[in-house]
Design a protein around this motif. Structure first.
Motif: not given
Length: 273
Positions: A30-39, A251-257
């Motif tokens: 976890m790094d709060p400085a990295k933005p998260v793309d919720v959609p 294979g599953i892409d959950l890179g944002e999570l």
């Protein structure tokens, strides 16, 4: 020669990442400085949910709550064995309210045996259920005292395993159950203490072991129905060995999570029995 694999229908509990964000850091991912793309996070989550349903599994949904960005990691909220629900008690105050949300869900749906724990455990983050055992991680989150609590409640032998690498802070980042009828697992040896590695070697002599690269891609944070193994697509080195053993890797892409420190298994709580 490995046995003929067979998928069995499963029932899962998931929570959509409507409020997902990284506003604090309670694990090395976890790094709060990295933005998260919720959609994007929601689209990836919906893809995982859709894969489960396309395989014939049932997916129940836990309503997300504002101010609890990690609720998407539904595996941490409880452990269910034989219809008995052992609730969670989170190690960090940021996630503590999630425990009550899970217990409310179970009680509202008629689960008769629900235990609110005394000792810290983070659900299936640190409890993995095989045919013969409940494997229990300790070292970063769960209290060792939670192991006895789980054994008394479930009436199954609980095997404690010491985690030693902060990157693999939960058992489900370092070990996955591949077949819960034959005690087959895969794991990353270097995530465990020497004694725990020896315990795993003795209990599961034919286990699949992951490389540094596949473990670092969160490849052990996987879900299996006995045939199909859903795991992060970046852990490509595990695909061949899984196929060699008769499994079908997906294979599953959950890179944002992954920005929150979780992948396939973290998003998936199994409702056993």
């Amino acid at each position: 020669m490995h046995p003929l694999r067979r998928a069995t229908p499963r029932r899962y509990l998931m929570c959509p990442p409507v409020h997902f964000d990284v506003t604090y850091a309670i694990n090395p991912w976890m790094d709060p400085a990295k933005p998260v793309d919720v959609p994007l996070a929601l689209a990836q989550w919906e893809d995982l949910r859709g894969r489960y349903r396309s395989l014939g599994h049932t997916v129940e949904q836990l309503a997300p709550r504002p101010g609890l960005p990690d609720m998407v990691f539904a595996a941490n909220g409880a452990t269910v064995v034989d219809g008995r629900v052992l609730g969670a008690r989170f190690a960090f105050r940021e996630r503590a309210p999630e425990a009550a949300a899970h217990l409310e869900w179970f009680r509202a749906r008629g689960f008769a045996e629900v235990l609110e724990p005394v000792h810290v455990n983070e659900g299936e983050g640190d409890f993995a259920v095989t045919a013969s055992y409940v494997l229990a991680g300790r070292g970063f989150r769960a209290s060792p005292l939670s192991h006895g609590e789980a054994q008394e409640f479930f009436g199954r032998p609980v095997i404690g395993l010491d985690l030693v690498d902060p990157l693999f802070y939960h058992l489900d980042t370092a070990l996955a159950v591949l077949d819960d009828t034959t005690d087959e697992v895969m794991y990353y040896p270097r995530a465990f203490s020497p004694g725990s590695r020896e315990v795993l070697r003795r209990l599961f002599p034919d286990a699949l072991t992951a490389t540094d690269e596949d473990a670092a891609a969160m490849g052990l944070n996987a879900v299996s129905d006995g045939l199909n193994v859903l795991l992060p697509q970046e852990a490509a080195g595990l695909f061949g060995p899984l196929r060699d053993r008769g499994f079908t890797p997906i294979g599953i892409d959950l890179g944002e999570l992954l920005k929150g420190g979780g992948s396939v298994k973290c998003c998936t709580q199994e409702l056993r029995g």
